[in-house]
Design an enzyme around this catalytic site. Structure first.
Site, PDB file in Angstrom:
ATOM      1  N   GLU A  28       0.859  -1.160   0.020  1.00  0.00           N
ATOM      2  CA  GLU A  28       0.193   0.321  -0.055  1.00  0.00           C
ATOM      3  C   GLU A  28       0.388   1.616  -0.004  1.00  0.00           C
ATOM      4  OE1 GLU A  28      -2.636   2.332   0.348  1.00  0.00           O
ATOM      5  OE2 GLU A  28      -1.368   2.912   1.743  1.00  0.00           O
ATOM      6  N   CYS A  76      -4.308   4.965   5.951  1.00  0.00           N
ATOM      7  CA  CYS A  76      -4.509   3.347   5.693  1.00  0.00           C
ATOM      8  C   CYS A  76      -6.174   2.672   5.671  1.00  0.00           C
ATOM      9  CB  CYS A  76      -3.750   2.581   5.898  1.00  0.00           C
ATOM     10  SG  CYS A  76      -3.304   1.740   5.195  1.00  0.00           S
ATOM     11  N   CYS A  79      -4.210  -1.257   7.657  1.00  0.00           N
ATOM     12  CA  CYS A  79      -4.771  -2.092   8.375  1.00  0.00           C
ATOM     13  C   CYS A  79      -5.616  -0.966   8.947  1.00  0.00           C
ATOM     14  CB  CYS A  79      -2.925  -1.877   8.906  1.00  0.00           C
ATOM     15  SG  CYS A  79      -2.566   0.223   8.845  1.00  0.00           S
ATOM     16  N   HIS A  83      -4.949   3.397  13.236  1.00  0.00           N
ATOM     17  CA  HIS A  83      -5.162   5.002  13.611  1.00  0.00           C
ATOM     18  C   HIS A  83      -5.563   5.313  14.927  1.00  0.00           C
ATOM     19  CE1 HIS A  83      -1.194   5.332  10.934  1.00  0.00           C
ATOM     20  NE2 HIS A  83      -1.882   4.201  10.571  1.00  0.00           N
ATOM     21  N   ARG A 509       2.024  -4.227  12.135  1.00  0.00           N
ATOM     22  CA  ARG A 509       3.088  -4.277  11.088  1.00  0.00           C
ATOM     23  C   ARG A 509       4.051  -2.918  12.056  1.00  0.00           C
ATOM     24  NH1 ARG A 509      -0.579  -2.744   7.617  1.00  0.00           N
ATOM     25  NH2 ARG A 509      -0.232  -3.518   4.952  1.00  0.00           N
ATOM     26  N   SER A 532       5.754   1.388   9.604  1.00  0.00           N
ATOM     27  CA  SER A 532       6.676   2.386   8.154  1.00  0.00           C
ATOM     28  C   SER A 532       7.383   3.440   8.541  1.00  0.00           C
ATOM     29  CB  SER A 532       5.866   2.218   6.914  1.00  0.00           C
ATOM     30  OG  SER A 532       4.432   0.978   7.159  1.00  0.00           O
ATOM     31  N   CYS A 576       3.879   0.295   3.965  1.00  0.00           N
ATOM     32  CA  CYS A 576       2.360   1.037   3.999  1.00  0.00           C
ATOM     33  C   CYS A 576       3.103   2.592   3.877  1.00  0.00           C
ATOM     34  CB  CYS A 576       1.893   0.375   5.060  1.00  0.00           C
ATOM     35  SG  CYS A 576       0.292   1.391   4.726  1.00  0.00           S
ATOM     36  N   CYS A 579       0.570   5.211   5.551  1.00  0.00           N
ATOM     37  CA  CYS A 579       0.573   5.678   6.475  1.00  0.00           C
ATOM     38  C   CYS A 579       1.559   6.356   6.836  1.00  0.00           C
ATOM     39  CB  CYS A 579       0.677   4.087   7.592  1.00  0.00           C
ATOM     40  SG  CYS A 579      -1.048   3.186   7.712  1.00  0.00           S
TER      41      CYS A 579
END
Length: 597
Positions: A28, A76, A79, A83, A509, A532, A576, A579
C-alpha cells in the site's frame, strides 16, 4: 571501490551497478528502492524513498479532538482501525478518560481480529509470491501435493482431486493470458527454491485465504458497524450490548456474539492447520536464506499493547510487552517512555520537510509538518518522476524517527524478540518450537525469513488470544456489566485549557504512536509516527540508516534483471507508505519501473 561506514556500523558503497525498483509492488502506498551492486551482484548500498505526501496532520489543526479518529483512520484502509484506536487513546490520555472493561475487551478483540486477517493477507497475498513460484505449480503432481499436505496438517481440503481442480483453474488463467494477481512477477527466477508440489499447495491456500480473510473482519462490522473504517468512540466503543436481544439487528445480542465466537474458532483452525504448516514447509526449503537482518536483533522497538485490565498500561498488564533492545544485547530490555522528549525524536536531514531549526530532532508534541521539496545537487528528475536519488541530500517524504538517537526496527519480529528477551512464556514456547522443528538457532530469526516466521507465529498467537479475550468479556457480561462507554468527559466545557496526550498501538506492522496537543478545546497540533516511518526512514544527520536500507545490505542477487531478493526482504516488513508519508501530483503516470544501470 570507495566505501563509507555509517554511524550504526553498516558499510556502504555507492559505486557499481545500480538497480531501481519503483514502486515496490504488492504494498500500500509509494515506495522506491535503489541499490548498488558490486562485481559479484551483492548489494553494497541501498536507498529507501517514500514518494508520496498527504499532510493529514495539517488537516487536523483546529478540529474537535473527538472527531480526529474519523480523519486519521483514513490514513490507511489496509491496517484499518489502528489509527482510529491510537487517536481515541491519545485524546483519552490527554483528558484523563477511563474506559469500561467491555470497551477494552472489544478494542482488544477488534485489534486481534485485525492482526489475524492482516497477517494472513500479508503472507498469502503480499509476500508468499516472493517465495512461491506460481507457474511452477503447473507441473506439480496433484497426488504428490495431496501427500505433502496430509503429511504436515489435518486440513480436510487435501484430496488429489481438489488440488487437480485448482491446478486446472491456474492453467486456464495462464492459457487465457490473463494472470490477474499473478501477473508481472519473476516466475522462473533461480531465487525460487520450492518444488512444484509445494508451489501448488501454497497457491491453493492463497485462494482459500483470499476467500476466508473477509470473514474474519466481520468482527469489526459487529462491534464497529463496518469494515474498512469501523466506528470508534472517545470514552469507549459506540456499540451497546444486550444479551436478551434475540434478533440479528439493533444492539449486539447473542446472535452476534455467537457469530464472533464461531469466527474465532474458524480463525484458529485455519491459521494453525493451513498458515503455520505452510510457513514451516516453505521455510524448510529456505533455511540457508539468512539475509535481510539489518537492524533485526540489533535495534528493536515495541510500545506494547492489548491491556488485560482497562486503563492499566503497565508492562505486566500488557499481553504484548513493550521495550527496546539496543546494539544486539538481548539481556537488556529498556523501558520506553513515549512522553520523554529525549527518547523519541524525528529528524529531517534527508527528508522533504523543514523545521524552524532543522539541526535538531523534534519530539512529536513539538512536531512540525511543513513540506519542502527540493532537488539535491545529484538528484535528477522532478517531484513526480525522480530518475536518480541523492542520499547525500533530501530524498524522501518520510521523516527519520529515532529512539535515543538510534534507528530502530519495529513490527512482529521486534515484538517477538522483545517478548522472548522479556521471558514471556507464550512467545518463547512458539519461537523455540518453530526453531526446533526447522533445526535452526535463535539467530536465524534475525533475517528476512525470521521476520516472515514471526508474523506467522503472531497470527496464531492473535487468533488464540481472541478466544481468551472473548471469554473474559462474556464472563464480565454474564456478571451483569454491559457498559461499553464512559461519557463523563464528553462535554468540552469540562476540559483543561491546555493539555497533551499520547496514544500507543502495536499495529500489525509495528509500533504506532499518535500525539495530540489540545488547546481551548481544539487540536493545536497532531503528529503520528507510524511503523513504516520507523522502518522505511531515510538516513539521519548522524549517518544512521533505517531498517529497510540496512536490511538489503550484503544480499546477493541471483539475477539483477529480476530483483526478487529486494522484493522478498522489503515485503517481509509489509510496508505501508500511505501511513508513513502522510497528495501526489496527477502527472505521475508510470505503474512500475525496474531499471538497471
Amino acid at each position: 571501490m570507495a566505501s563509507t561506514v555509517t554511524a550504526n556500523g553498516f558499510s556502504l558503497d555507492d559505486s557499481g551497478q545500480r538497480v531501481v525498483v519503483d514502486p515496490i509492488c504488492r504494498i500500500e502506498g509509494h515506495l522506491r528502492i535503489e541499490v548498488n551492486l558490486d562485481e559479484s551482484n551483492t548489494i553494497r548500498n541501498a536507498v529507501s524513498s517514500g514518494t508520496m505526501w498527504r499532510g493529514l496532520e495539517v488537516i487536523l489543526k483546529g478540529r474537535d479532538p473527538r472527531d480526529a479518529w474519523a480523519f486519521v483512520e483514513r490514513i490507511c484502509g489496509v491496517c484499518t482501525g489502528v489509527h482510529a484506536l491510537a487517536s481515541v487513546r491519545t485524546v483519552e490520555d490527554a483528558l484523563g478518560i477511563q474506559i469500561p472493561a467491555n470497551a477494552n475487551h472489544i478494542r482488544n478483540l477488534m485489534m486481534l481480529a485485525q492482526y489475524t486477517q492482516d497477517h494472513l493477507v500479508h503472507f498469502y497475498h503480499l509476500h508468499a509470491l516472493d517465495w512461491v513460484d506460481v507457474v511452477s505449480a503447473l507441473s506439480a503432481d496433484p497426488a504428490a501435493t495431496s501427500g505433502l499436505q496430509q503429511s504436515i496438517s489435518k486440513w480436510p481440503k487435501s484430496s488429489p482431486g481438489y488440488f487437480r481442480d485448482v491446478q486446472n483453474r491456474l492453467k486456464r488463467f495462464v492459457e487465457s493470458g490473463q494472470l490477474g494477481p499473478f501477473a508481472n512477477a519473476y516466475w522462473g527466477s533461480p531465487a525460487y527454491k520450492l518444488p512444484p508440489e509445494a508451489n501448488l499447495m501454497a497457491v491453493t491456500h492463497y485462494l482459500e485465504a483470499l476467500d476466508f480473510q473477509k470473514d474474519i473482519v466481520k468482527i469489526h462490522t459487529i462491534f464497529g458497524g463496518r469494515n474498512p473504517h469501523p466506528n470508534w468512540l472517545v470514552g469507549g466503543m459506540p456499540c451497546s450490548i444486550n444479551v436478551d436481544q434475540t434478533g440479528s439487528t439493533g444492539t449486539v445480542g447473542m446472535v452476534w456474539l455467537n457469530m464472533v465466537s464461531d469466527i474465532i474458532n474458524k480463525s484458529i483452525d485455519f491459521v494453525d492447520q493451513v498458515y503455520i504448516p505452510d510457513l514451516k514447509a516453505i521455510a524448510s526449503f529456505y533455511k540457508d536464506w539468512g539475509y535481510g537482518g539489518g537492524l533485526a536483533g540489533k535495534n528493536m522497538l515495541a510500545y506494547g499493547d492489548f491491556p488485560i485490565n482497562a486503563n492499566d498500561w503497565s508492562n505486566d498488564n500488557l499481553m504484548m510487552p513493550a521495550g527496546a533492545i539496543i546494539n544486539g544485547d538481548l539481556s537488556q530490555v529498556y523501558e520506553v517512555d513515549v512522553r520523554d522528549p529525549e527518547q523519541i525524536q524525528e529528524f529531517i536531514d534527508h527528508s522533504w520537510y523543514k523545521y524552524a531549526d532543522g539541526s535538531r530532532g523534534l519530539h512529536p508534541w513539538d512536531g512540525e509538518t511543513e513540506p519542502n521539496f527540493e532537488l539535491g545537487p545529484n538528484l535528477k528528475g522532478t517531484r513526480t518522476n525522480i530518475e536518480q536519488m541523492d542520499e547525500g541530500g533530501k530524498y524522501s517524504w518520510l521523516k527519520a524517527p529515532r529512539w535515543r538517537g538510534h534507528a530502530m526496527e519495529v513490527g512482529p519480529l521486534s515484538r517477538y524478540v522483545i517478548g522472548y528477551a522479556s521471558g514471556r512464556e507464550d512467545i518463547k514456547e512458539q519461537v523455540d518450537g518453530i526453531l526446533t522443528d526447522l533445526g535452526l538457532p535463535i539467530t536465524a530469526l534475525f533475517s528476512t525469513l525470521g521476520r516472515t516466521a514471526a508474523r506467522g507465529l503472531e497470527c496464531s498467537w492473535a487468533a488464540h488470544k481472541m478466544r481468551t479475550v472473548f471469554d473474559a468479556m462474556m464472563a464480565n457480561i454474564k456478571a451483569g456489566d454491559t457498559s461499553t462507554a464512559n461519557m463523563e468527559m464528553w462535554e468540552p466545557s469540562t476540559w483543561p485549557a491546555d493539555v497533551k496526550g499520547v496514544g500507543m498501538v502495536e499495529a500489525p506492522r509495528g509500533a504506532l504512536g499518535h500525539w495530540c496537543h489540545i488547546k481551548d478545546t481544539k487540536l493545536a497540533n497532531y503528529q503520528a509516527i507510524v511503523p513504516s516511518t520507523w522502518n522505511a526512514s531515510p538516513r539521519d544527520g548522524a549517518g544512521n540508516i533505517g531498517a529497510y536500507e540496512a536490511s538489503l545490505l550484503g544480499t546477493p542477487m541471483a539475477n539483477p534483471e529480476q530483483p526478487l531478493e529486494i522484493l522478498r526482504t522489503i515485503h517481509s516488513f509489509d510496508p505501508c507508505l500511505a501511513c508513513a508519508s502522510h497528495v501526489i501530483a496527477p502527472d505521475g503516470k508510470e505503474l512500475s519501473v525496474v531499471k538497471i544501470r
